[in-house]
Write an enzyme that holds these catalytic residues in place. Structure first.
Site, PDB file in Angstrom:
ATOM      1  CB  CYS A 100      24.532  -5.643  21.079  1.00  0.00           C
ATOM      2  SG  CYS A 100      23.413  -4.333  20.543  1.00  0.00           S
ATOM      3  CD  GLU A 130      20.414 -10.638  25.122  1.00  0.00           C
ATOM      4  OE1 GLU A 130      20.260 -10.923  23.918  1.00  0.00           O
ATOM      5  OE2 GLU A 130      19.699  -9.800  25.721  1.00  0.00           O
ATOM      6  CB  SER A 227      17.121 -15.844  20.172  1.00  0.00           C
ATOM      7  OG  SER A 227      15.945 -15.371  20.760  1.00  0.00           O
ATOM      8  CG  ASN A 228      17.245 -11.989  15.637  1.00  0.00           C
ATOM      9  OD1 ASN A 228      16.873 -11.724  14.500  1.00  0.00           O
ATOM     10  ND2 ASN A 228      18.516 -12.292  15.909  1.00  0.00           N
TER      11      ASN A 228
HETATM   12  C1  2E6 Z   1      23.326 -10.087  20.385  1.00  0.00           C
HETATM   13  C2  2E6 Z   1      22.174  -9.868  21.060  1.00  0.00           C
HETATM   14  C3  2E6 Z   1      21.030  -9.949  20.376  1.00  0.00           C
HETATM   15  O1  2E6 Z   1      20.247 -15.508  19.216  1.00  0.00           O
HETATM   16  P1  2E6 Z   1      20.180 -14.002  19.072  1.00  0.00           P
HETATM   17  O2  2E6 Z   1      19.016 -13.546  18.284  1.00  0.00           O
HETATM   18  O3  2E6 Z   1      20.271 -13.340  20.412  1.00  0.00           O
HETATM   19  O4  2E6 Z   1      21.537 -13.542  18.363  1.00  0.00           O
HETATM   20  P2  2E6 Z   1      21.939 -13.312  16.845  1.00  0.00           P
HETATM   21  O5  2E6 Z   1      23.416 -13.368  16.795  1.00  0.00           O
HETATM   22  O6  2E6 Z   1      21.181 -14.178  15.915  1.00  0.00           O
HETATM   23  O7  2E6 Z   1      21.421 -11.831  16.584  1.00  0.00           O
HETATM   24  C4  2E6 Z   1      22.067 -10.687  16.959  1.00  0.00           C
HETATM   25  C5  2E6 Z   1      22.112 -10.437  18.403  1.00  0.00           C
HETATM   26  C6  2E6 Z   1      23.299 -10.379  19.043  1.00  0.00           C
HETATM   27  N1  2E6 Z   1      21.011 -10.235  19.075  1.00  0.00           N
HETATM   28 FE1  F3S Z   2      21.786  -5.556  19.505  1.00  0.00          FE
HETATM   29 FE2  F3S Z   2      19.282  -6.037  19.014  1.00  0.00          FE
HETATM   30 FE3  F3S Z   2      21.028  -6.447  17.171  1.00  0.00          FE
HETATM   31  S1  F3S Z   2      20.335  -6.303  20.942  1.00  0.00           S
HETATM   32  S2  F3S Z   2      22.860  -7.057  18.258  1.00  0.00           S
HETATM   33  S3  F3S Z   2      20.521  -4.471  18.058  1.00  0.00           S
HETATM   34  S4  F3S Z   2      19.292  -7.723  17.581  1.00  0.00           S
END
Ligand code: 2E6
Ligand code: F3S
Length: 311
Positions: A100, A130, A227-228
């Site tokens: 991202c 991450e 995580s989110n």
């Molecule tokens: C990359 C960075 C942040 O576990 P996390 O919440 O980081 O990741 P995803 O794949 O559930 O959510 C998107 C994402 C990708 N968030």
């Molecule tokens: Fe990027 Fe946030 Fe989504 S860091 S992948 S916009 S949850």
């Protein structure tokens, strides 16, 4: 016992711009180069998304040793360390980076300040890809803290040039508390101009905060590794509203909704809307008659695709 009557949909919920882009990168690589396309780590932390891409010809691996010479390789949205990047280059893979752009922004900031002699306190969850990727931008000088208690136990080599960075998907409230503790211990520490927690994380948590004022229970669509998504359920519970995560609609249990009139529904940034709609159908089958969208901000963020995959 009474069943659910109304479903309230959180706004915003579900896919963020980084997830949209990461999935699109794998799909376009498949269309352009054919199967298989190798992907390092789950492209995003969602079982449905990963299974769907597997069925289209993606192969998910953790270790680059499992990628054959000459293959096309995609890095997941969570980002990778310098060591992984170097290994992929050394093995000559055709790499597309689905990190991202908001994670890359943190990597760039770390690299830039490190050149100026900075050390870092990173706030994040140990073992998360991450965090491994961001910490792995440097071979030393980046110290992880997971909670307030950890802050007392970090020992940078110097304190004149220290900066704080965070994982993008933290609880905004926890991050503020930990950052305050970091600032108490290192009063001159440098903070990013704009926080590292991303817009999507912030907006989904804000929507859950609003929602908990009016719902009796919250269902979060998301995978256990996300995580989110976990932060959304945790926030709801912290605010006194029971919350349950479902990876797929069949995990929804009728007893969670017993005696609950208003059911809140949201989805993590990696969870597809089709799953949300399937949960809606299931809650309706349990008695809910109305579906209402909460008011919320509209997201317009969109990230460009990497060169070589544009149409
Ligand atoms: C990359 C960075 C942040 O576990 P996390 O919440 O980081 O990741 P995803 O794949 O559930 O959510 C998107 C994402 C990708 N968030
Ligand atoms: Fe990027 Fe946030 Fe989504 S860091 S992948 S916009 S949850």
């Amino acid at each position: 016992m009474m069943g659910p009557e109304e479903i309230l949909l959180a706004e915003p919920r579900g896919f963020c711009a980084g997830v949209d882009r990461a999935i699109e990168i794998v799909e376009r690589a498949l269309a352009k180069f054919g199967r298989p396309i190798y992907v390092r780590h789950e492209i995003v932390h969602n079982t449905f998304v990963v299974d769907d891409l597997k069925s289209k010809g993606a192969i998910f691996i953790e270790d680059l040793a499992d990628v054959p010479p000459g293959a096309t390789l995609v890095f997941s949205a969570h980002g990778v360390s310098k060591a992984v990047q170097r290994e992929a280059d050394a093995r000559g893979f055709h790499v597309f980076d689905a990190t991202c752009p908001l994670v890359t922004k943190v990597h760039v900031e770390v690299a830039k300040l490190a050149k100026e002699g900075y050390e870092f306190i990173m706030i994040g969850h140990k073992g998360h890809p991450e965090v491994e990727g961001t910490m792995g931008q440097l071979d030393h000088g980046i110290h992880l803290v997971e909670d307030v208690a950890d802050v007392a136990n970090v020992h940078p080599a110097q304190t004149e040039k220290l900066a704080v960075v965070t994982q993008t998907t933290l609880s905004t409230d926890d991050a503020a508390e930990i950052t305050a503790a970091v600032k108490r211990r290192f009063p001159t520490i440098r903070q990013p101009k704009q926080q590292d927690i991303c817009y999507a994380t912030q907006n989904r948590q804000d929507a859950v905060k609003l929602m908990t004022q009016v719902v009796d229970v919250l269902i979060v669509v998301g995978s256990p590794t996300s995580s989110n998504s976990n932060r959304l359920a945790e926030l709801s519970r912290k605010l006194g509203v029971p919350a349950y995560m479902v990876d797929n609609p069949s995990e929804l249990r009728a007893e969670w909704l017993e005696g609950k009139q208003r059911v809140g529904l949201t989805a993590g940034a990696s969870a597809p809307e089709v799953l949300v709609q399937d949960v809606v159908a299931r809650v309706k089958a349990l008695g809910a008659v109305s579906v209402r969208k909460m008011d919320g901000i509209q997201e317009t963020v969109k990230f460009p695709l990497p060169k070589g995959l544009k149409l």
